[in-house]
Design a protein around this motif. Structure first.
Motif, PDB file in Angstrom:
ATOM      1  N   PRO A   1       6.903  15.245   8.858  1.00 10.19           N
ATOM      2  CA  PRO A   1       5.286  15.498   8.656  1.00 10.19           C
ATOM      3  C   PRO A   1       4.610  14.530   9.484  1.00 10.19           C
ATOM      4  O   PRO A   1       5.023  13.431   9.556  1.00 10.19           O
ATOM      5  CB  PRO A   1       5.155  15.399   7.181  1.00 10.19           C
ATOM      6  CG  PRO A   1       6.498  15.425   6.471  1.00 10.19           C
ATOM      7  CD  PRO A   1       7.580  14.833   7.619  1.00 10.19           C
ATOM      8  N   GLN A   2       3.638  15.172  10.162  1.00  9.97           N
ATOM      9  CA  GLN A   2       2.561  14.403  10.843  1.00  9.97           C
ATOM     10  C   GLN A   2       1.017  14.509  10.113  1.00  9.97           C
ATOM     11  O   GLN A   2       0.898  15.537   9.826  1.00  9.97           O
ATOM     12  CB  GLN A   2       2.484  14.864  12.263  1.00  9.97           C
ATOM     13  CG  GLN A   2       3.739  14.676  13.172  1.00  9.97           C
ATOM     14  CD  GLN A   2       3.769  15.537  14.319  1.00  9.97           C
ATOM     15  OE1 GLN A   2       3.043  15.381  14.813  1.00  9.97           O
ATOM     16  NE2 GLN A   2       4.948  16.109  14.342  1.00  9.97           N
ATOM     17  N   ILE A   3       0.432  13.532  10.359  1.00  7.68           N
ATOM     18  CA  ILE A   3      -1.038  13.464   9.695  1.00  7.68           C
ATOM     19  C   ILE A   3      -1.834  13.139  10.809  1.00  7.68           C
ATOM     20  O   ILE A   3      -1.857  12.036  11.490  1.00  7.68           O
ATOM     21  CB  ILE A   3      -1.094  12.505   8.580  1.00  7.68           C
ATOM     22  CG1 ILE A   3      -0.245  12.838   7.448  1.00  7.68           C
ATOM     23  CG2 ILE A   3      -2.573  12.188   8.290  1.00  7.68           C
ATOM     24  CD1 ILE A   3       0.003  11.712   6.475  1.00  7.68           C
ATOM     25  N   GLU A   4      -2.587  14.128  11.219  1.00  2.00           N
ATOM     26  CA  GLU A   4      -3.549  14.139  12.375  1.00  2.00           C
ATOM     27  C   GLU A   4      -4.845  13.617  11.710  1.00  2.00           C
ATOM     28  O   GLU A   4      -5.057  13.610  10.929  1.00  2.00           O
ATOM     29  CB  GLU A   4      -3.719  15.499  13.038  1.00  2.00           C
ATOM     30  CG  GLU A   4      -2.454  16.121  13.400  1.00  2.00           C
ATOM     31  CD  GLU A   4      -1.740  15.434  14.759  1.00  2.00           C
ATOM     32  OE1 GLU A   4      -2.447  14.741  15.527  1.00  2.00           O
ATOM     33  OE2 GLU A   4      -0.862  15.777  14.943  1.00  2.00           O
ATOM     34  N   GLY A   5      -5.415  12.797  12.774  1.00  2.00           N
ATOM     35  CA  GLY A   5      -7.022  12.399  12.432  1.00  2.00           C
ATOM     36  C   GLY A   5      -7.126  11.336  11.498  1.00  2.00           C
ATOM     37  O   GLY A   5      -8.275  11.192  11.206  1.00  2.00           O
ATOM     38  N   ALA A   6      -6.276  10.515  11.600  1.00  2.00           N
ATOM     39  CA  ALA A   6      -6.368   9.221  10.585  1.00  2.00           C
ATOM     40  C   ALA A   6      -7.469   8.483  11.526  1.00  2.00           C
ATOM     41  O   ALA A   6      -7.526   8.347  12.657  1.00  2.00           O
ATOM     42  CB  ALA A   6      -5.064   8.562  10.450  1.00  2.00           C
ATOM     43  N   PRO A   7      -8.244   7.895  10.766  1.00  2.00           N
ATOM     44  CA  PRO A   7      -9.281   6.768  11.515  1.00  2.00           C
ATOM     45  C   PRO A   7      -8.563   5.761  11.847  1.00  2.00           C
ATOM     46  O   PRO A   7      -7.548   5.386  11.373  1.00  2.00           O
ATOM     47  CB  PRO A   7     -10.235   6.401  10.025  1.00  2.00           C
ATOM     48  CG  PRO A   7      -9.256   6.569   8.892  1.00  2.00           C
ATOM     49  CD  PRO A   7      -8.458   7.823   9.177  1.00  2.00           C
ATOM     50  N   VAL A   8      -9.331   4.887  12.711  1.00  2.00           N
ATOM     51  CA  VAL A   8      -8.783   3.723  13.553  1.00  2.00           C
ATOM     52  C   VAL A   8      -8.432   2.845  12.467  1.00  2.00           C
ATOM     53  O   VAL A   8      -7.397   2.159  12.373  1.00  2.00           O
ATOM     54  CB  VAL A   8      -9.700   3.140  14.651  1.00  2.00           C
ATOM     55  CG1 VAL A   8      -9.233   2.208  15.003  1.00  2.00           C
ATOM     56  CG2 VAL A   8      -9.825   4.190  15.798  1.00  2.00           C
ATOM     57  N   SER A   9      -9.437   2.537  11.573  1.00  2.00           N
ATOM     58  CA  SER A   9      -9.560   1.587  10.460  1.00  2.00           C
ATOM     59  C   SER A   9      -9.132   2.268   9.073  1.00  2.00           C
ATOM     60  O   SER A   9     -10.056   3.321   8.826  1.00  2.00           O
ATOM     61  CB  SER A   9     -10.285   0.509  10.410  1.00  2.00           C
ATOM     62  OG  SER A   9     -10.480  -0.268  11.609  1.00  2.00           O
ATOM     63  N   PRO A  10      -8.302   1.769   8.215  1.00  2.00           N
ATOM     64  CA  PRO A  10      -8.310   2.557   6.773  1.00  2.00           C
ATOM     65  C   PRO A  10      -9.705   2.225   6.073  1.00  2.00           C
ATOM     66  O   PRO A  10     -10.244   1.006   6.298  1.00  2.00           O
ATOM     67  CB  PRO A  10      -7.108   1.854   6.119  1.00  2.00           C
ATOM     68  CG  PRO A  10      -6.910   0.589   6.875  1.00  2.00           C
ATOM     69  CD  PRO A  10      -7.309   0.700   8.318  1.00  2.00           C
ATOM     70  N   ASP A  11     -10.152   3.137   5.277  1.00  2.00           N
ATOM     71  CA  ASP A  11     -11.385   2.845   4.537  1.00  2.00           C
ATOM     72  C   ASP A  11     -10.857   2.602   2.919  1.00  2.00           C
ATOM     73  O   ASP A  11      -9.693   2.305   2.564  1.00  2.00           O
ATOM     74  CB  ASP A  11     -12.365   3.864   4.628  1.00  2.00           C
ATOM     75  CG  ASP A  11     -11.918   5.340   4.061  1.00  2.00           C
ATOM     76  OD1 ASP A  11     -11.002   5.259   3.204  1.00  2.00           O
ATOM     77  OD2 ASP A  11     -12.357   6.224   4.427  1.00  2.00           O
ATOM     78  N   ALA A  12     -11.963   2.415   2.271  1.00  2.00           N
ATOM     79  CA  ALA A  12     -11.892   1.996   0.852  1.00  2.00           C
ATOM     80  C   ALA A  12     -11.054   2.689  -0.067  1.00  2.00           C
ATOM     81  O   ALA A  12     -10.714   2.403  -0.839  1.00  2.00           O
ATOM     82  CB  ALA A  12     -13.221   1.566   0.145  1.00  2.00           C
ATOM     83  N   GLU A  13     -11.182   4.131   0.485  1.00  2.00           N
ATOM     84  CA  GLU A  13     -10.313   5.360  -0.367  1.00  2.00           C
ATOM     85  C   GLU A  13      -9.009   5.614   0.270  1.00  2.00           C
ATOM     86  O   GLU A  13      -8.308   6.343  -0.484  1.00  2.00           O
ATOM     87  CB  GLU A  13     -11.045   6.550  -0.468  1.00  2.00           C
ATOM     88  CG  GLU A  13     -12.510   6.226  -0.903  1.00  2.00           C
ATOM     89  CD  GLU A  13     -13.363   7.543  -0.751  1.00  2.00           C
ATOM     90  OE1 GLU A  13     -12.716   8.792  -0.530  1.00  2.00           O
ATOM     91  OE2 GLU A  13     -14.358   7.617  -0.958  1.00  2.00           O
ATOM     92  N   THR A  14      -8.633   4.718   1.011  1.00  2.00           N
ATOM     93  CA  THR A  14      -7.324   5.006   1.906  1.00  2.00           C
ATOM     94  C   THR A  14      -6.049   4.516   0.874  1.00  2.00           C
ATOM     95  O   THR A  14      -5.167   5.538   0.811  1.00  2.00           O
ATOM     96  CB  THR A  14      -7.129   4.338   3.234  1.00  2.00           C
ATOM     97  OG1 THR A  14      -8.261   4.605   4.015  1.00  2.00           O
ATOM     98  CG2 THR A  14      -5.911   4.503   3.809  1.00  2.00           C
ATOM     99  N   VAL A  15      -6.050   3.509   0.152  1.00  2.00           N
ATOM    100  CA  VAL A  15      -5.023   3.408  -0.842  1.00  2.00           C
ATOM    101  C   VAL A  15      -4.885   4.370  -1.641  1.00  2.00           C
ATOM    102  O   VAL A  15      -3.770   4.744  -2.154  1.00  2.00           O
ATOM    103  CB  VAL A  15      -5.141   1.963  -1.455  1.00  2.00           C
ATOM    104  CG1 VAL A  15      -4.266   1.850  -2.541  1.00  2.00           C
ATOM    105  CG2 VAL A  15      -5.182   0.753  -0.436  1.00  2.00           C
ATOM    106  N   ALA A  16      -5.922   5.082  -2.400  1.00  2.00           N
ATOM    107  CA  ALA A  16      -5.825   6.178  -3.328  1.00  2.00           C
ATOM    108  C   ALA A  16      -5.019   7.431  -2.540  1.00  2.00           C
ATOM    109  O   ALA A  16      -4.514   8.056  -3.214  1.00  2.00           O
ATOM    110  CB  ALA A  16      -7.000   6.426  -3.967  1.00  2.00           C
ATOM    111  N   THR A  17      -5.700   7.513  -1.561  1.00  2.00           N
ATOM    112  CA  THR A  17      -5.265   8.714  -0.839  1.00  2.00           C
ATOM    113  C   THR A  17      -3.771   8.726  -0.226  1.00  2.00           C
ATOM    114  O   THR A  17      -2.925   9.689  -0.601  1.00  2.00           O
ATOM    115  CB  THR A  17      -5.895   9.005   0.464  1.00  2.00           C
ATOM    116  OG1 THR A  17      -7.386   9.271   0.247  1.00  2.00           O
ATOM    117  CG2 THR A  17      -5.500  10.023   1.221  1.00  2.00           C
TER     118      THR A  17
END
Length: 136
Positions: free
Chosen positions: A55-71
């Motif tokens: 699996p590949q996840i496209e379009g991840a932001p350059v930096s993780p945001d506040a919701e990234t851990v939950a995602t």
């Protein structure tokens, strides 16, 4: 990049990934170097054999945001349904040296994995413009 067919993934899956060197070698074989920004998931069974999925996840932001851990926690919870182990490769173009964004992503991935005990994180790697290196 080599042609990543299901047959090629099955062939690679016959060889378990038993240590960090083997993980780095596998990631280098599969991804080779970074061209675009995306995340790859290397899924392994209980014997550390790679599953024939990449699996590949496209379009991840350059930096993780506040919701990234939950995602990522939700993502890894889903991964635990089919895999016992996972390694995550952050692909991006550019320099070989780890960037602050690479380190921020590593931190959120490790924190998300700590919240998901049913799947073991084997490593976080970065595929950059010159190859692949381990971050964690």
């Amino acid at each position: 990049m080599d042609d990543l067919t299901t047959d090629r993934l099955l062939e690679l899956g016959d060889v378990p990934i038993l240590d960090d060197d083997a993980l780095l070698e596998r990631a280098t074989t599969l991804i080779q170097q970074g061209f675009v920004r995306r995340m790859w998931l290397l899924l392994l069974d209980h014997e550390r054999r790679q599953l024939p999925l990449l699996p590949q996840i496209e379009g991840a932001p350059v930096s993780p945001d506040a919701e990234t851990v939950a995602t990522l926690t939700a993502l890894l919870t889903g991964v635990a349904e089919i895999a016992a182990h996972v390694a995550i490769v952050l692909e991006r173009p550019g320099q070989a040296r780890a960037t602050p964004d690479d380190l921020a992503w590593t931190d959120v991935i490790v924190r998300a994995a700590a919240r998901t005990p049913r799947v073991q994180l084997l490593g976080v790697l970065v595929a950059h413009g010159r190859g692949v290196d381990a971050l964690w």
